[in-house]
Design an enzyme around this catalytic site. Structure first.
Site, PDB file in Angstrom:
ATOM      1  N   ALA A   1       0.841  -1.196   0.000  1.00  0.00           N
ATOM      2  CA  ALA A   1       0.000   0.000   0.000  1.00  0.00           C
ATOM      3  C   ALA A   1       0.876   1.246   0.000  1.00  0.00           C
ATOM      4  O   ALA A   1       2.004   1.252   0.501  1.00  0.00           O
ATOM      5  CB  ALA A   1      -0.922  -0.016   1.206  1.00  0.00           C
TER       6      ALA A   1
ATOM      7  N   ARG B   1       0.899   3.782   1.693  1.00  0.00           N
ATOM      8  CA  ARG B   1       1.306   4.324   2.995  1.00  0.00           C
ATOM      9  C   ARG B   1       2.588   3.675   3.509  1.00  0.00           C
ATOM     10  O   ARG B   1       3.197   4.169   4.453  1.00  0.00           O
ATOM     11  CB  ARG B   1       0.179   4.150   4.010  1.00  0.00           C
ATOM     12  CG  ARG B   1      -0.232   2.720   4.263  1.00  0.00           C
ATOM     13  CD  ARG B   1      -1.384   2.650   5.275  1.00  0.00           C
ATOM     14  NE  ARG B   1      -1.839   1.280   5.496  1.00  0.00           N
ATOM     15  CZ  ARG B   1      -2.743   0.667   4.763  1.00  0.00           C
ATOM     16  NH1 ARG B   1      -3.289   1.302   3.726  1.00  0.00           N
ATOM     17  NH2 ARG B   1      -3.119  -0.576   5.042  1.00  0.00           N
ATOM     18  N   TYR B   2       2.974   2.543   2.890  1.00  0.00           N
ATOM     19  CA  TYR B   2       4.171   1.841   3.335  1.00  0.00           C
ATOM     20  C   TYR B   2       5.390   2.128   2.464  1.00  0.00           C
ATOM     21  O   TYR B   2       6.524   1.999   2.928  1.00  0.00           O
ATOM     22  CB  TYR B   2       3.925   0.327   3.349  1.00  0.00           C
ATOM     23  CG  TYR B   2       2.826  -0.102   4.276  1.00  0.00           C
ATOM     24  CD1 TYR B   2       2.911   0.150   5.652  1.00  0.00           C
ATOM     25  CD2 TYR B   2       1.707  -0.755   3.789  1.00  0.00           C
ATOM     26  CE1 TYR B   2       1.895  -0.245   6.501  1.00  0.00           C
ATOM     27  CE2 TYR B   2       0.684  -1.157   4.636  1.00  0.00           C
ATOM     28  CZ  TYR B   2       0.777  -0.890   5.996  1.00  0.00           C
ATOM     29  OH  TYR B   2      -0.222  -1.280   6.840  1.00  0.00           O
ATOM     30  N   THR B   3       5.187   2.452   1.213  1.00  0.00           N
ATOM     31  CA  THR B   3       6.316   2.619   0.291  1.00  0.00           C
ATOM     32  C   THR B   3       6.741   4.076   0.187  1.00  0.00           C
ATOM     33  O   THR B   3       5.979   4.990   0.509  1.00  0.00           O
ATOM     34  CB  THR B   3       5.957   2.098  -1.107  1.00  0.00           C
ATOM     35  OG1 THR B   3       4.837   2.832  -1.606  1.00  0.00           O
ATOM     36  CG2 THR B   3       5.598   0.622  -1.076  1.00  0.00           C
TER      37      THR B   3
END
Length: 887
Positions: A120, A122-124
């Site tokens: 997602a 928001r993680y990368t």
């Protein structure tokens, strides 16, 4: 009740509304969503992402920023669509297996070749790559046009400067309304070399461009098969390029092999590819694979290992994988891009021409921008020079002025300065009045004058501007160019033929009297001693028996000549392989025979284009014909005429010759004629032929063969009752074509008529077939050598109502001498026939079918002693007959 605002309701014909609305939608998708611009190779979403990264300062020398932040900024300012489409586009630009030169430097899980999705947003995290800066370089120097964003509150670029040809470097794909684009990636070094060649020679051909640009260069490497698809795509904008995995066959000990795949075709999902292979193995569509595993890692890269069974042919398995799995696939090129805002199909040269024109425009506009800035600065420096030359008066004027505005007006009037110059003097700090600062201003002014001259020279001469474009492209090539990853293999690899998927092995093709055909491995039959019982070669229908037999390779051609004088052609592997006991399939299912047409001869040939070989024909009425083999290289599925003859005649046999041999024709009444092949003039495919032998009443031709002049070959004669003999060829004198021939055997009730006349060397094995379907293999050397008039010795003891149907010679193999007890297994069928099988033969020489009849024998010792006594009596009778003939 409130009235409806009638002024807001417009009545329209639904057909017109649908037409116009759909057209608006289609144009929106085509122009603003699905197709790349020919100049920078980007769709709007990609362009907006890169511009957003640039505006946020996410350069390669800065830290990574959250992908969600990038997506949110792009969506809020430039791209009013779903966040998922923006993120997916950014993820793709970060994947080194999707982009040849990634434009986004991603940190975190950005997906894999197995089809795994990215984490997602928001993680990368992400930032620009170094090469991306070249797409955006000079964007703030008025090199391109800016347009309003979707709400008019922001400005966005209509195209990027694109200092390298990104359209071809990274390719593009997209589906619009009524059209789609699919452009493969290329090597940057080759592309820039191509642009440089185009800039030096505007009339360059695509063939010449291909000397620089060999073809697509995929990020996943792999192989491209042939250049024809590439050439077609480059010339027309459309084409199909065959891609293949890079695979090697390795030894893994114990005589076993494995196939290792290290590179796969572009856009192939590796996990699905492995699943497809496993499915084919599970469904038994590919045989010989014992294990399949994915050993891919960061250290080794792509590595898919396929273990092969010990007795399997790894090359054939690999070819089957190429044909039935994504290990080999095609890339459909469709080079559609936006040219001046309109979709257009372009070829390679057009793509490079548009890019080169874009670069010239970018450099020209940048030069004009730099010239404006340089002149503006020179104008200011001229004012400062005037101020330094009149510093006391300047200071006095300023001190006498009440306000800034009055001071500016006074300076303009007194020293003839412009408003900008006056403002610069008022903004000048006192420290610039020093002598050192004065020298700096003077030096800067002189440098600016030289710079302005250079810029004006660039704008004044198109060649100078073009050279500047070349220099900058060369710099980018030297910085970012790399070696080609995808190898282009030349030479007939466009398509796998069926032959590539079939292991080359020696086979036997049999044809029954009732026209049933099949093939078997030649190792099915083993050698036996003369008088052996034989091996059951097929289970025939009632009153059916094997009538033709030929040995060849699965990759050889088989020519089928019929009694009607027609010829048909098959590859060895095209004949179905069936069990030894199977009757076969109707020959009409393999070749399209006409009514009442029967196969008279099968001939195996490796090279049908050979100019050194001929075919010799013989008919029942004694007519012969010689024709070049090359006349039969192109045979349709429904056959062609091979020889013409009278209605009461038919084709008996055909032989393959070298053109320098002797022809031997034998008849059922034991007459044989020998004459040089050179006396037969080569005739066309459909010609009739000439008289080969004069027949006596009731006689007919049963055999045709060839022998070398002065050869040590022998004539083998086999009769219908299972008797045979060998006689030296030189016992038969050469005569003129068309004679009656000489005696080759004594015909008695015991022997029966002659059914086979052929030549042997004594080093062959003989395959003999009876009308009961029994096949025996024996050594020709075991057959007694007798004079021309001898009756011959018993080769096989036939049962009631049995007769010889076919005799064929095959190459003798050293393994034939292997002890039968060690190598063979035998079973007894319900009818008492012994069935044996042994792998002994590796026959590399295609044999000729012989139009004749078969053989059988006993097994117990008593029968063997009877056979020896019978042979002795046969020889005594032959000696008596010879003495009578001499008297």
């Amino acid at each position: 009740m409130a009235e409806l605002p009638q002024s807001r309701i417009n009545e329209r014909n639904i057909t017109s509304e649908m037409r116009e609305s759909f057209l608006d939608y289609a144009m929106s998708v085509i122009v603003a969503r699905a197709l790349p611009d020919v100049r920078d190779g980007l769709k709007p979403v990609h362009r907006r992402i890169l511009y957003g990264l640039n505006e946020q300062g996410m350069t390669p020398d800065k830290s990574y920023k959250k992908s969600a932040r990038i997506v949110g900024d792009v969506m809020g300012k430039y791209h009013p669509h779903g966040d998922s489409s923006i993120y997916e586009a950014m993820v793709r630009m970060a994947q080194d297996f999707s982009y040849r030169y990634p434009l986004v430097d991603g940190q975190g899980n950005f997906g894999s070749m197995d089809g795994d999705g990215a984490a997602a947003m928001r993680y990368t995290e992400a930032r620009m790559t170094k090469i991306t800066l070249e797409l955006l370089r000079d964007i703030n120097k008025d090199t391109i046009d800016f347009i309003d964003n979707y709400d008019g509150n922001e400005r966005e670029p209509s195209v990027l400067p694109a200092r390298f040809p990104n359209l071809l470097a990274n390719g593009a794909s997209g589906i619009a309304v009524g059209m789609a684009t699919n452009i493969p990636p290329h090597n940057l070094t080759e592309l820039i070399n191509g642009v440089l060649s185009l800039s030096k020679n505007p009339d360059i051909s695509i063939a010449e461009l291909m000397e620089d640009i060999e073809g697509p260069d995929f990020p996943t490497a792999g192989l491209i098969l042939g250049k024809s698809g590439i050439r077609r795509a480059y010339e027309t904008g459309r084409g199909s390029i065959q891609m293949r995995s890079r695979a090697v066959i390795e030894e893994r000990g114990g005589g076993r092999q494995r196939i290792v795949v290290t590179e796969i075709p572009f856009q192939v999902n590796k996990a699905r590819m492995i699943e497809k292979i496993a499915e084919l193995v599970r469904d038994k569509k590919i045989d010989g694979i014992t294990d399949l595993r994915d050993e891919t890692s960061l250290r080794t890269g792509v590595r898919v290992v396929i273990d092969v069974r010990k007795d399997a042919n790894a090359s054939v398995i690999l070819n089957n994988l190429y044909k039935q799995t994504p290990l080999q696939t095609s890339f459909g090129v469709n080079m559609i891009a936006l040219v001046n805002g309109r979709p257009k199909l372009i070829n390679l040269k057009e793509a490079l021409v548009h890019y080169l024109e874009h670069q010239k425009t970018v450099v020209r506009r940048r030069t004009q921008y730099n010239l404006r800035k340089a002149k503006d600065r020179a104008h200011i420096l001229e004012g400062l020079r005037i101020a330094l030359d009149h510093i006391d008066e300047i200071i006095s004027t300023i001190r006498e002025s009440d306000t800034d505005k009055v001071a500016m007006e006074s300076l303009q009037q007194r020293f003839k300065l412009s408003e900008k110059q006056a403002q610069a003097i008022l903004d000048m700090r006192l420290r610039r009045l020093t002598g050192l600062e004065r020298d700096k201003i003077e030096a800067e002014y002189n440098e600016l004058l030289n710079y302005i001259s250079e810029l004006e020279a660039i704008l004044a001469d198109e060649e100078v501007l073009l050279q500047l474009v070349r220099d900058e492209l060369t710099e980018i090539r030297d910085r970012f160019g790399d070696d080609r990853r995808t190898e282009i293999q030349l030479g007939g690899f466009e398509n796998l033929e069926d032959e590539d998927l079939i292991p080359e092995e020696q086979i036997v093709i049999t044809l029954s009297h009732n026209n049933y055909i099949k093939r078997l491995p030649v190792s099915t039959y083993r050698a036996q001693n003369r008088g052996g019982r034989g091996v059951q070669g097929m289970n025939t229908l009632e009153e059916d028996f094997v009538s033709q037999l030929v040995t060849l390779s699965t990759h050889d051609h088989v020519l089928f000549f019929t009694n009607k004088g027609r010829v048909y052609k098959l590859k060895g592997y095209e004949v179905p392989e069936l069990s030894r006991q199977s009757k076969g399939i109707p020959v009409v299912n393999a070749i399209e025979l006409e009514n009442d047409e029967v196969i008279s001869t099968m001939i195996a040939v490796k090279d049908l284009e050979s100019e050194d070989n001929f075919l010799v024909f013989a008919t029942k009425r004694g007519v012969v014909k010689r024709s070049a083999l090359s006349n039969f290289s192109r045979i349709n599925r429904n056959g062609k005429i091979a020889i013409s003859f009278r209605e009461d005649d038919e084709l008996i046999a055909v032989r393959l010759t070298s053109g320098q041999e002797d022809i031997l024709i034998g008849t059922s009444h034991a007459s044989l004629i020998r004459f040089p092949e050179s006396t037969l003039r080569p005739l066309g495919r459909t010609a009739t032929g000439v008289k080969g032998i004069t027949l006596r009443e009731g006689d007919e031709v049963v055999g045709l063969d060839v022998a070398h002049a002065n050869s040590v070959d022998e004539v083998l004669v086999v009769t219908e009752n299972g008797y045979g003999k060998r006689t030296p060829v030189n016992d038969y004198r050469l005569s003129n074509r068309g004679g009656k021939g000489i005696k080759t055997a004594t015909i008695t009730e015991r022997n029966g008529n002659v059914v086979c006349i052929t030549t042997v060397t004594g080093e062959e094995d003989l395959m003999i077939v009876t009308n009961a379907g029994v096949i025996i293999r024996l050594d020709v050397a075991d057959i007694s050598q007798n004079g021309r008039a001898a009756q011959g010795v018993r080769l096989i003891r036939l049962g009631d109502d049995q007769f010889v149907s076919t005799v064929a010679k095959v190459k003798e193999d050293a393994e034939d001498e292997t002890n039968e007890d060690e190598q063979s297994t035998s079973t007894v069928s319900e009818d008492g026939t012994e069935q044996q099988r042994e792998a002994v033969v590796n026959d590399e020489t295609p044999g000729n079918a012989i139009h004749t009849e078969v053989i059988d024998s006993e097994e117990n010792d008593e029968d063997g002693r009877i056979e020896v006594r019978q042979d002795f009596m046969d020889r005594v009778e032959e000696d008596i007959q010879q003495s009578s003939d001499e008297e």
